[in-house]
Motif scaffolding. Structure first.
Motif, short mmCIF file in Angstrom:
data_model
loop_
_atom_site.label_atom_id
_atom_site.label_comp_id
_atom_site.label_asym_id
_atom_site.label_seq_id
_atom_site.Cartn_x
_atom_site.Cartn_y
_atom_site.Cartn_z
N PRO A 117 -1.65 7.59 4.33
CA PRO A 117 -0.84 6.91 3.32
C PRO A 117 -1.08 5.41 3.34
CG PRO A 117 0.48 7.36 5.27
CD PRO A 117 -0.86 8.01 5.50
N ALA A 118 -0.64 4.75 2.27
CA ALA A 118 -0.61 3.29 2.27
C ALA A 118 0.44 2.84 3.28
CB ALA A 118 -0.25 2.78 0.88
N LEU A 119 0.11 1.81 4.06
CA LEU A 119 1.01 1.35 5.12
C LEU A 119 1.77 0.10 4.67
CD1 LEU A 119 -1.20 1.64 8.33
CD2 LEU A 119 0.89 2.91 7.86
N ILE A 120 3.08 0.14 4.83
CA ILE A 120 3.91 -1.04 4.64
C ILE A 120 4.70 -1.22 5.93
CG2 ILE A 120 5.78 -2.09 3.33
CD1 ILE A 120 4.95 -0.39 0.94
N GLU B 87 5.12 -1.30 -5.50
CA GLU B 87 4.30 -1.39 -6.72
C GLU B 87 2.84 -1.63 -6.36
OE1 GLU B 87 6.26 -4.51 -8.78
OE2 GLU B 87 7.73 -3.17 -9.75
N ARG B 88 2.62 -2.43 -5.31
CA ARG B 88 1.24 -2.66 -4.85
C ARG B 88 0.64 -1.35 -4.33
NH1 ARG B 88 1.67 -7.18 -1.15
NH2 ARG B 88 1.70 -8.39 -3.07
N ALA B 89 1.43 -0.60 -3.56
CA ALA B 89 0.94 0.67 -3.05
C ALA B 89 0.68 1.65 -4.20
CB ALA B 89 1.95 1.27 -2.07
N ALA B 90 1.54 1.63 -5.20
CA ALA B 90 1.37 2.53 -6.34
C ALA B 90 0.12 2.21 -7.12
CB ALA B 90 2.59 2.45 -7.26
N GLY B 91 -0.32 0.96 -7.06
CA GLY B 91 -1.52 0.56 -7.80
C GLY B 91 -2.80 0.71 -7.03
N ARG B 92 -2.75 1.29 -5.84
CA ARG B 92 -3.97 1.39 -5.04
C ARG B 92 -4.95 2.40 -5.59
NH1 ARG B 92 -2.99 1.46 1.35
NH2 ARG B 92 -5.23 1.70 1.19
N ARG B 93 -4.47 3.44 -6.25
CA ARG B 93 -5.39 4.42 -6.81
C ARG B 93 -6.02 3.86 -8.07
NH1 ARG B 93 -2.12 10.15 -6.29
NH2 ARG B 93 -2.03 10.20 -4.01
N PRO B 94 -7.31 4.05 -8.26
CA PRO B 94 -7.96 3.50 -9.45
C PRO B 94 -7.41 4.10 -10.74
CG PRO B 94 -9.41 5.03 -8.33
CD PRO B 94 -8.23 4.83 -7.42
N VAL B 95 -7.30 3.26 -11.74
CA VAL B 95 -6.84 3.72 -13.04
C VAL B 95 -7.94 4.56 -13.68
CG1 VAL B 95 -6.08 2.99 -15.33
CG2 VAL B 95 -5.41 1.67 -13.30
N SER B 96 -7.56 5.69 -14.29
CA SER B 96 -8.54 6.58 -14.90
C SER B 96 -9.36 5.83 -15.93
CB SER B 96 -7.82 7.76 -15.55
OG SER B 96 -8.74 8.59 -16.21
N LEU C 203 -5.71 -3.87 9.72
CA LEU C 203 -5.61 -2.41 9.70
C LEU C 203 -5.42 -1.90 8.27
CD1 LEU C 203 -3.31 -1.90 12.81
CD2 LEU C 203 -5.68 -1.15 12.59
N ALA C 204 -5.67 -2.78 7.29
CA ALA C 204 -5.61 -2.43 5.87
C ALA C 204 -4.19 -2.11 5.41
CB ALA C 204 -6.54 -1.26 5.55
N ALA C 205 -3.19 -2.77 6.00
CA ALA C 205 -1.82 -2.59 5.54
C ALA C 205 -1.68 -3.10 4.11
CB ALA C 205 -0.85 -3.32 6.47
N THR C 206 -0.86 -2.42 3.33
CA THR C 206 -0.60 -2.86 1.97
C THR C 206 0.32 -4.07 1.94
OG1 THR C 206 -0.90 -0.63 1.11
CG2 THR C 206 0.37 -2.15 -0.26
N ASP C 207 1.29 -4.12 2.87
CA ASP C 207 2.21 -5.26 2.92
C ASP C 207 2.87 -5.32 4.29
OD1 ASP C 207 3.66 -7.51 2.07
OD2 ASP C 207 4.00 -6.63 0.09
N TYR C 208 3.55 -6.45 4.54
CA TYR C 208 4.17 -6.71 5.83
C TYR C 208 5.53 -7.34 5.52
CZ TYR C 208 4.31 -8.31 10.75
OH TYR C 208 4.62 -8.53 12.08
N LEU C 209 6.61 -6.57 5.68
CA LEU C 209 7.94 -7.02 5.30
C LEU C 209 8.77 -7.33 6.54
CD1 LEU C 209 8.76 -4.38 2.53
CD2 LEU C 209 7.41 -6.48 2.35
N LEU C 210 9.37 -8.51 6.54
CA LEU C 210 10.23 -8.89 7.66
C LEU C 210 11.66 -8.42 7.43
CD1 LEU C 210 9.00 -12.54 8.41
CD2 LEU C 210 8.58 -10.47 9.76
N LYS C 211 12.28 -7.92 8.49
CA LYS C 211 13.68 -7.50 8.42
C LYS C 211 14.59 -8.74 8.46
CE LYS C 211 13.02 -3.02 10.72
NZ LYS C 211 13.37 -2.23 11.91
N PRO C 212 15.72 -8.71 7.79
CA PRO C 212 16.18 -7.62 6.92
C PRO C 212 15.35 -7.56 5.63
CG PRO C 212 17.67 -9.48 6.76
CD PRO C 212 16.70 -9.82 7.84
N VAL C 213 14.87 -6.38 5.32
CA VAL C 213 14.01 -6.20 4.15
C VAL C 213 14.82 -6.46 2.88
CG1 VAL C 213 12.63 -4.53 2.84
CG2 VAL C 213 12.57 -4.53 5.34
N ARG C 214 14.26 -7.26 1.98
CA ARG C 214 14.91 -7.56 0.71
C ARG C 214 14.41 -6.60 -0.38
NH1 ARG C 214 13.33 -11.86 -1.39
NH2 ARG C 214 11.62 -12.43 0.01
#
Length: 243
Positions: free
Chosen positions: A81-84, A119-128, A99-110
Protein backbone atom coordinates in the motif's frame (compact mmCIF):
# COMPACT_ATOMS: atom_id res chain seq x y z
CA UNK A 1 -9.24 5.42 -6.55
CA UNK A 2 -10.75 8.62 -7.87
CA UNK A 3 -12.39 9.56 -4.54
CA UNK A 4 -11.35 9.11 -0.94
CA UNK A 5 -14.30 6.87 -0.09
CA UNK A 6 -12.96 4.37 -2.63
CA UNK A 7 -9.70 3.95 -0.71
CA UNK A 8 -9.15 0.86 1.42
CA UNK A 9 -7.15 1.90 4.48
CA UNK A 10 -5.26 0.10 7.25
CA UNK A 11 -4.35 1.73 10.57
CA UNK A 12 -1.22 0.58 12.42
CA UNK A 13 -0.83 2.26 15.83
CA UNK A 14 -0.37 0.76 19.27
CA UNK A 15 -2.33 3.53 21.03
CA UNK A 16 -6.12 2.93 21.12
CA UNK A 17 -6.81 6.65 21.45
CA UNK A 18 -4.67 7.38 18.39
CA UNK A 19 -6.56 4.77 16.38
CA UNK A 20 -9.84 6.25 17.56
CA UNK A 21 -8.77 9.74 16.46
CA UNK A 22 -7.71 8.46 13.04
CA UNK A 23 -11.05 6.69 12.63
CA UNK A 24 -12.85 9.94 13.41
CA UNK A 25 -10.69 11.90 10.96
CA UNK A 26 -11.19 9.28 8.26
CA UNK A 27 -14.94 9.51 8.83
CA UNK A 28 -14.72 13.27 8.29
CA UNK A 29 -12.91 12.47 5.01
CA UNK A 30 -15.81 10.26 3.97
CA UNK A 31 -14.12 6.90 4.50
CA UNK A 32 -13.21 4.35 7.18
CA UNK A 33 -10.46 1.78 7.81
CA UNK A 34 -10.88 -1.81 6.71
CA UNK A 35 -8.44 -3.09 9.37
CA UNK A 36 -6.60 -1.89 12.49
CA UNK A 37 -3.53 -3.30 14.24
CA UNK A 38 -1.52 -2.41 17.32
CA UNK A 39 1.71 -4.09 16.24
CA UNK A 40 3.51 -4.49 12.94
CA UNK A 41 4.04 -8.23 12.53
CA UNK A 42 0.31 -9.00 12.60
CA UNK A 43 -0.31 -6.18 10.12
CA UNK A 44 2.29 -7.63 7.76
CA UNK A 45 0.77 -11.10 7.98
CA UNK A 46 -2.68 -9.71 7.23
CA UNK A 47 -1.46 -7.52 4.34
CA UNK A 48 0.21 -10.47 2.66
CA UNK A 49 -3.30 -11.81 1.96
CA UNK A 50 -5.44 -8.65 2.04
CA UNK A 51 -4.06 -5.82 -0.11
CA UNK A 52 -5.15 -2.27 0.73
CA UNK A 53 -4.57 1.08 -0.92
CA UNK A 54 -3.15 3.00 2.07
CA UNK A 55 -1.49 2.17 5.39
CA UNK A 56 -1.45 4.82 8.15
CA UNK A 57 1.58 3.80 10.20
CA UNK A 58 2.97 5.00 13.51
CA UNK A 59 6.77 4.81 13.86
CA UNK A 60 7.16 3.96 17.54
CA UNK A 61 5.59 0.52 17.91
CA UNK A 62 6.19 -2.46 20.21
CA UNK A 63 8.57 -4.98 18.67
CA UNK A 64 8.98 -4.07 15.03
CA UNK A 65 9.09 -0.31 14.40
CA UNK A 66 7.04 1.42 11.75
CA UNK A 67 10.19 2.02 9.71
CA UNK A 68 11.08 -1.68 9.71
CA UNK A 69 7.48 -2.48 8.84
CA UNK A 70 7.84 -0.24 5.80
CA UNK A 71 11.09 -1.93 4.76
CA UNK A 72 9.50 -5.37 4.89
CA UNK A 73 6.33 -4.41 3.04
CA UNK A 74 7.75 -4.76 -0.46
CA UNK A 75 9.26 -8.15 0.39
CA UNK A 76 6.21 -9.69 2.03
CA UNK A 77 3.28 -8.05 0.26
CA UNK A 78 2.58 -8.61 -3.44
CA UNK A 79 0.85 -5.21 -3.71
CA UNK A 80 2.29 -2.87 -1.05
CA UNK A 81 0.00 0.00 0.00
CA UNK A 82 0.87 3.68 -0.12
CA UNK A 83 2.51 4.59 3.20
CA UNK A 84 1.47 7.57 5.29
CA UNK A 85 3.39 7.84 8.55
CA UNK A 86 1.49 9.29 11.52
CA UNK A 87 3.88 9.97 14.38
CA UNK A 88 4.87 12.26 17.22
CA UNK A 89 8.50 12.03 16.07
CA UNK A 90 9.85 14.60 13.62
CA UNK A 91 13.28 12.96 13.30
CA UNK A 92 12.49 10.25 10.74
CA UNK A 93 11.04 12.25 7.85
CA UNK A 94 14.07 11.86 5.58
CA UNK A 95 14.20 8.11 6.18
CA UNK A 96 10.47 7.87 5.58
CA UNK A 97 10.64 9.50 2.17
CA UNK A 98 13.64 7.37 1.24
CA UNK A 99 11.28 4.44 1.83
CA UNK A 100 8.91 6.03 -0.73
CA UNK A 101 6.38 7.21 1.85
CA UNK A 102 3.52 9.21 0.40
CA UNK A 103 3.43 11.59 3.38
CA UNK A 104 4.66 12.13 6.94
CA UNK A 105 2.08 13.51 9.38
CA UNK A 106 2.95 14.73 12.86
CA UNK A 107 0.58 14.01 15.75
CA UNK A 108 -1.88 15.32 16.59
CA UNK A 109 -2.87 14.70 12.98
CA UNK A 110 -4.94 17.53 11.50
CA UNK A 111 -7.90 16.84 9.26
CA UNK A 112 -6.73 18.88 6.29
CA UNK A 113 -3.24 17.36 6.36
CA UNK A 114 -4.73 13.87 6.44
CA UNK A 115 -7.11 14.72 3.61
CA UNK A 116 -4.22 16.08 1.52
CA UNK A 117 -2.15 12.95 2.18
CA UNK A 118 -5.02 10.67 1.20
CA UNK A 119 -5.65 12.66 -1.97
CA UNK A 120 -1.97 12.28 -2.82
CA UNK A 121 -2.20 8.54 -2.23
CA UNK A 122 -5.37 8.36 -4.32
CA UNK A 123 -3.53 10.02 -7.19
CA UNK A 124 -0.65 7.56 -7.25
CA UNK A 125 -2.23 5.29 -9.83
CA UNK A 126 -1.81 6.59 -13.37
CA UNK A 127 -4.86 8.14 -14.97
CA UNK A 128 -6.24 5.99 -17.79
CA UNK A 129 -4.92 7.15 -21.14
CA UNK A 130 -2.30 9.45 -19.61
CA UNK A 131 1.28 8.87 -20.72
CA UNK A 132 4.42 10.63 -19.56
CA UNK A 133 6.32 11.86 -22.63
CA UNK A 134 8.77 14.59 -21.54
CA UNK A 135 10.53 16.27 -18.64
CA UNK A 136 10.27 20.01 -18.02
CA UNK A 137 13.70 21.28 -16.92
CA UNK A 138 15.30 24.62 -16.17
CA UNK A 139 18.58 25.40 -17.88
CA UNK A 140 20.15 28.76 -17.05
CA UNK A 141 17.42 31.33 -17.69
CA UNK A 142 15.08 29.22 -19.78
CA UNK A 143 12.76 26.28 -19.50
CA UNK A 144 13.11 23.42 -21.94
CA UNK A 145 11.55 20.04 -22.63
CA UNK A 146 13.58 16.82 -22.62
CA UNK A 147 11.85 13.92 -24.42
CA UNK A 148 11.46 10.73 -22.40
CA UNK A 149 13.41 8.74 -24.98
CA UNK A 150 16.48 10.89 -24.25
CA UNK A 151 16.36 10.14 -20.52
CA UNK A 152 18.53 7.42 -19.02
CA UNK A 153 18.17 7.66 -15.24
CA UNK A 154 17.17 9.85 -12.30
CA UNK A 155 19.24 10.15 -9.14
CA UNK A 156 18.30 11.78 -5.85
CA UNK A 157 21.03 13.52 -3.86
CA UNK A 158 20.26 15.55 -0.76
CA UNK A 159 17.36 17.84 -1.74
CA UNK A 160 17.72 17.50 -5.49
CA UNK A 161 16.85 15.06 -8.26
CA UNK A 162 19.09 14.98 -11.31
CA UNK A 163 18.01 13.78 -14.74
CA UNK A 164 20.84 12.19 -16.76
CA UNK A 165 20.33 11.96 -20.52
CA UNK A 166 21.80 9.87 -23.33
CA UNK A 167 24.31 12.62 -24.14
CA UNK A 168 25.48 12.78 -20.52
CA UNK A 169 23.75 16.11 -19.90
CA UNK A 170 22.45 16.57 -16.37
CA UNK A 171 19.44 18.64 -15.33
CA UNK A 172 18.08 19.46 -11.88
CA UNK A 173 14.36 18.74 -11.49
CA UNK A 174 11.88 20.38 -9.15
CA UNK A 175 9.85 17.25 -8.37
CA UNK A 176 10.78 14.60 -5.81
CA UNK A 177 11.89 11.13 -6.87
CA UNK A 178 8.66 9.71 -5.45
CA UNK A 179 6.53 12.11 -7.52
CA UNK A 180 8.56 11.36 -10.66
CA UNK A 181 8.17 7.62 -10.10
CA UNK A 182 4.41 8.07 -9.86
CA UNK A 183 4.29 10.21 -13.01
CA UNK A 184 6.50 7.89 -15.05
CA UNK A 185 4.61 4.75 -14.08
CA UNK A 186 5.90 1.66 -15.93
CA UNK A 187 8.36 3.76 -17.97
CA UNK A 188 10.74 3.84 -14.98
CA UNK A 189 12.04 1.15 -12.65
CA UNK A 190 13.49 1.70 -9.19
CA UNK A 191 16.90 0.11 -8.69
CA UNK A 192 17.82 1.85 -5.44
CA UNK A 193 16.13 4.09 -2.91
CA UNK A 194 17.74 7.08 -4.65
CA UNK A 195 17.72 5.98 -8.29
CA UNK A 196 15.22 5.29 -11.09
CA UNK A 197 16.25 3.99 -14.51
CA UNK A 198 14.30 4.27 -17.73
CA UNK A 199 12.95 0.91 -18.82
CA UNK A 200 13.68 1.58 -22.52
CA UNK A 201 17.39 2.18 -21.77
CA UNK A 202 18.12 -1.10 -19.94
CA UNK A 203 20.67 -3.29 -21.71
CA UNK A 204 21.36 -5.85 -18.99
CA UNK A 205 21.01 -6.69 -15.32
CA UNK A 206 24.00 -8.66 -14.15
CA UNK A 207 26.25 -9.55 -11.25
CA UNK A 208 29.57 -7.68 -11.26
CA UNK A 209 32.76 -8.02 -9.22
CA UNK A 210 34.06 -10.97 -7.27
CA UNK A 211 32.95 -12.29 -3.86
CA UNK A 212 32.67 -10.96 -1.26
CA UNK A 213 32.48 -7.58 -3.03
CA UNK A 214 30.23 -8.63 -5.89
CA UNK A 215 26.86 -6.98 -6.47
CA UNK A 216 24.12 -6.62 -9.08
CA UNK A 217 24.12 -3.70 -11.48
CA UNK A 218 22.22 -2.30 -14.45
CA UNK A 219 23.87 -1.41 -17.74
CA UNK A 220 22.08 1.36 -19.65
CA UNK A 221 22.39 2.46 -23.24
CA UNK A 222 24.83 5.38 -23.65
CA UNK A 223 25.90 5.21 -19.97
CA UNK A 224 29.45 4.00 -19.31
CA UNK A 225 29.06 3.23 -15.63
CA UNK A 226 26.93 0.35 -14.42
CA UNK A 227 24.46 1.46 -11.76
CA UNK A 228 24.24 -0.64 -8.58
CA UNK A 229 20.98 -2.39 -7.70
CA UNK A 230 19.97 -2.71 -4.06
CA UNK A 231 19.06 -6.15 -2.77
CA UNK A 232 15.62 -4.83 -1.89
CA UNK A 233 14.88 -3.90 -5.51
CA UNK A 234 16.63 -6.77 -7.30
CA UNK A 235 13.78 -9.30 -7.47
CA UNK A 236 11.23 -6.75 -8.67
CA UNK A 237 13.66 -5.36 -11.22
CA UNK A 238 14.54 -8.74 -12.68
CA UNK A 239 10.87 -9.71 -12.83
CA UNK A 240 10.01 -6.44 -14.56
CA UNK A 241 12.62 -6.85 -17.29
CA UNK A 242 12.28 -10.64 -17.55
CA UNK A 243 15.87 -11.42 -16.60
Amino acid sequence: MGTLNALSILILDDEPLARERLRALLSDCGTEPVAEFGEASSALDWLSHHPVDVALVDIRLPGMSGMEFARQLSERCPSPPALIFTTALDTHAVDAFELAATDYLLKPVRLERLRTALERAAGRRPVSGRRFTQFTVRSRDRVQLVPLEQARYLKAELKYVTLVTASGQEYLLDDSLIKLEEDLGPAALRIHRNCLVMRHAIVSVERVGTPPDDHWAVQLTDVAERLPVSRRQLAALRAAVGR
